[in-house]
Write an enzyme that holds these catalytic residues in place. Sequence first.
Site, PDB file in Angstrom:
ATOM      1  N   GLU A  48      39.859  38.327  30.690  1.00  0.00           N
ATOM      2  CA  GLU A  48      39.191  38.367  31.989  1.00  0.00           C
ATOM      3  C   GLU A  48      37.755  38.830  31.763  1.00  0.00           C
ATOM      4  O   GLU A  48      37.535  39.906  31.194  1.00  0.00           O
ATOM      5  CB  GLU A  48      39.867  39.360  32.935  1.00  0.00           C
ATOM      6  CG  GLU A  48      41.299  39.064  33.298  1.00  0.00           C
ATOM      7  CD  GLU A  48      41.874  40.148  34.205  1.00  0.00           C
ATOM      8  OE1 GLU A  48      41.088  41.007  34.684  1.00  0.00           O
ATOM      9  OE2 GLU A  48      43.092  40.159  34.432  1.00  0.00           O
ATOM     10  N   ASP A  59      36.623  49.038  42.379  1.00  0.00           N
ATOM     11  CA  ASP A  59      36.551  49.496  40.995  1.00  0.00           C
ATOM     12  C   ASP A  59      36.433  51.008  40.921  1.00  0.00           C
ATOM     13  O   ASP A  59      35.724  51.634  41.711  1.00  0.00           O
ATOM     14  CB  ASP A  59      35.344  48.875  40.286  1.00  0.00           C
ATOM     15  CG  ASP A  59      35.485  47.384  40.077  1.00  0.00           C
ATOM     16  OD1 ASP A  59      36.636  46.925  40.010  1.00  0.00           O
ATOM     17  OD2 ASP A  59      34.460  46.695  39.990  1.00  0.00           O
TER      18      ASP A  59
END
Length: 269
Positions: A48, A59
Amino acid sequence: MSVASAFERASSEGRAALVGYLPAGFPSVEGGISALRTMVDSGCDVIEVGLPYSDPVMDGPTIQAAAQRALEGGVRTSDVLRTVEAVATTGVPVLVMTYWNPVDRYGVARFAADLAGAGGAGLITPDLTPDSGAEWIAVADAHDLDKVFLVAPSSTDERVALTTSACRGFVYAAAVMGVTGARTTTSGLAEPLVARSKAAIAAAGAATPVAVGLGVSTRAQAAEVASYADGVIVGSAFVRCLLDHDDATQAQGALGALTDELARGARGE
């Protein structure tokens, strides 16, 4: 190799696939490409590549720090695509993981075409749901790109069924509630979520693999997840490894060793 083929190969070998994440441009564009290649050489089955974004609401601090460094280094979407192209030459499938806003700004059809042109396998979209992603689904199908959507412990059975049926490549099961980040223990919510996802997939007559992300950082955790999921997704632990080593040679060595440990875990060792 396609994402589906990578999962099929892992399954045929009696193990889970190891999916590794790093944001493009970290610690630099070329440094990130080298790091991702090290991860491939050391056992990652799928890669990824993160598209750094200025408002990464999902995040945790580790990935935010890396993305901020990449943005301060001037990384652009073109660098993300260049990273995809460079890593895809290894033969391992490469997905881009991104918030939706940068794709929308770039142009959805243009992004799909450029991603396919770079040899990318598809897109992971943590803040885009299938029922709001008709445009992306259409252009992804037109360019034979995988569409990876997320399910969470809070997802209703109806939402799980909707999401898993729209996925191609794999289903991303977010194992914990909250932002990303390595954790000392895996979430007890992960296994039931995988079971619910697999039940919905089977009910639809499909066979899409389910991979678990958010929190895995050790070989033991990887082995635990591999006991019930088709794939183990690791992001923050890889990022932290690079953040903790200023010397490039030491960083690559540590990254390779960590990947090997996690790959052993994915094999149930």
